[in-house]
Design a protein around this motif. Sequence first.
Motif, PDB file in Angstrom:
ATOM      1  N   ALA A  93       0.844  -1.200   0.000  1.00 54.46           N
ATOM      2  CA  ALA A  93       0.000   0.000   0.000  1.00 54.46           C
ATOM      3  C   ALA A  93       0.874   1.243   0.000  1.00 54.46           C
ATOM      4  O   ALA A  93       1.878   1.312   0.707  1.00 54.46           O
ATOM      5  N   LEU A  94       0.500   2.231  -0.795  1.00 51.46           N
ATOM      6  CA  LEU A  94       1.173   3.519  -0.834  1.00 51.46           C
ATOM      7  C   LEU A  94       0.166   4.617  -0.532  1.00 51.46           C
ATOM      8  O   LEU A  94      -0.977   4.569  -0.986  1.00 51.46           O
ATOM      9  N   GLY A  95       0.596   5.610   0.230  1.00 52.99           N
ATOM     10  CA  GLY A  95      -0.280   6.725   0.538  1.00 52.99           C
ATOM     11  C   GLY A  95       0.488   7.877   1.148  1.00 52.99           C
ATOM     12  O   GLY A  95       1.557   7.685   1.740  1.00 52.99           O
ATOM     13  N   MET A  96      -0.025   9.076   1.008  1.00 55.60           N
ATOM     14  CA  MET A  96       0.581  10.259   1.592  1.00 55.60           C
ATOM     15  C   MET A  96      -0.153  10.619   2.878  1.00 55.60           C
ATOM     16  O   MET A  96      -1.375  10.469   2.978  1.00 55.60           O
ATOM     17  N   ALA A  97       0.616  11.077   3.859  1.00 52.71           N
ATOM     18  CA  ALA A  97       0.046  11.426   5.154  1.00 52.71           C
ATOM     19  C   ALA A  97       0.793  12.619   5.728  1.00 52.71           C
ATOM     20  O   ALA A  97       1.887  12.969   5.279  1.00 52.71           O
ATOM     21  N   GLU A  98       0.186  13.243   6.726  1.00 55.18           N
ATOM     22  CA  GLU A  98       0.822  14.359   7.423  1.00 55.18           C
ATOM     23  C   GLU A  98       1.366  13.861   8.752  1.00 55.18           C
ATOM     24  O   GLU A  98       0.633  13.327   9.579  1.00 55.18           O
ATOM     25  N   ALA A  99       2.673  14.017   8.917  1.00 59.80           N
ATOM     26  CA  ALA A  99       3.316  13.618  10.169  1.00 59.80           C
ATOM     27  C   ALA A  99       3.621  14.864  10.981  1.00 59.80           C
ATOM     28  O   ALA A  99       4.180  15.834  10.468  1.00 59.80           O
ATOM     29  N   ARG A 100       3.238  14.841  12.273  1.00 56.45           N
ATOM     30  CA  ARG A 100       3.539  15.958  13.176  1.00 56.45           C
ATOM     31  C   ARG A 100       4.529  15.461  14.223  1.00 56.45           C
ATOM     32  O   ARG A 100       4.305  14.443  14.887  1.00 56.45           O
ATOM     33  N   PHE A 101       5.632  16.197  14.347  1.00 62.39           N
ATOM     34  CA  PHE A 101       6.715  15.790  15.220  1.00 62.39           C
ATOM     35  C   PHE A 101       6.567  16.412  16.609  1.00 62.39           C
ATOM     36  O   PHE A 101       5.677  17.242  16.857  1.00 62.39           O
TER      37      PHE A 101
END
Length: 398
Positions: A93-101
């Motif tokens: 599976a491939l997908g874009m996501a928003e990561a918050r550090f």
Amino acid sequence: MFGIALKMLIGDRAKYSGLVFGVAFTSFLVTFAMSFFSGFLTRGFALIAENPTVDVWVMDPSVRSVELTTNLPASALSEVRSVVGVRSAVPLALGMAEARFANGCFQQVQVIGVDDSTLGGLPPIADATSAIVLRASDAVIVDSGGTSGKLETPRRQNDQWAYGAPRLDAPTRPLSRGDELLVNDHRVWVAGRAHGLSRFPPRPLLYTTFSNADRILLPERRRLTFVLATAMPGVSSRELARRIERQTGLRARTSAEFKADTVRWYLANSEDVEDVGWMLALAGVVGLGITGVMLYMFTTENLWQYAVLSAMGVTPRMLMMTIFVQAGLCALLGTGLGIGSCAVAGSLAADIAHYPFRMMWFTPLAGGAAVLLVSLVAALLSSRPVLKLQPMLVFERR
């Protein structure tokens, strides 16, 4: 005669150096542009290259590259597994996501979901960490994907951002095992760092299990992007791909075919191809300008010597050969200097700045061909005054 030509050339050190520099500059720019071109194309199919054991990639019939994809129905996995000759088939599976550090900074990342049971599709992990750690709850493996400074967390514990104003100016360090972050508001923890291949365009990567990817990515009707199939002994990859296409109606490509498809897609759709074209045009114009002007000046300033040779009985053909020998020597030296300096500069750029530089077998040939063309045109332009030369010129100089 050729010895006289080389003595004439080397005797004028300034113009000789200028000629060699012009040729070297052309060789450097053309070789560097072609190496950049090769680098971003090979990074474009990095996902395929990371999975050398996969024989066949199965995808939606409209997909032509790993860069632009659409998902498959979940039933596609069972359909592929039912094809005769398939040894194994796992989902990807491939997908874009928003990561918050932890300091409040956020960053777009690509999430890659690998098979839960086999972990097929996962690259090697740093520090000899076992891939089994990815089966832990909420675990992810991170990789820079060719970026720099995109996957970092605050150094100090009191800068860990829980609420209030984010600490964007706090000193940071690369993510390491045990660090936490939010991906689409889902808490995950870093189980290790991968030794994956750099992408183009560069992007941070998060590897996780398929089920975890399904949980943290935004809801979609379909989650499966690729089915990675391997062939049974005695069945070729190409034959297996054709069987899968006939039975399932999906698109099936061997790894080599899918790489070629991705390269063709980049050539047709990437704006970087145009940038490389402009870089090559600039290299040719600048190289021809420097080399042509310097060789023409050198020839015109030595017309009296050519007149002496002509008065001694040297034919126009031999005079032209003199100019071509001079241009050939500069071309030979300049090509070597240009390609050598390109190799050094490109290696430094790739190591320090993660630049997509890859010098393949045809890149020095492209640089040599450009130099040959520039030197040939410069020599033809410079030979014109010599062909019009009158031996009487020798008596006009006192």
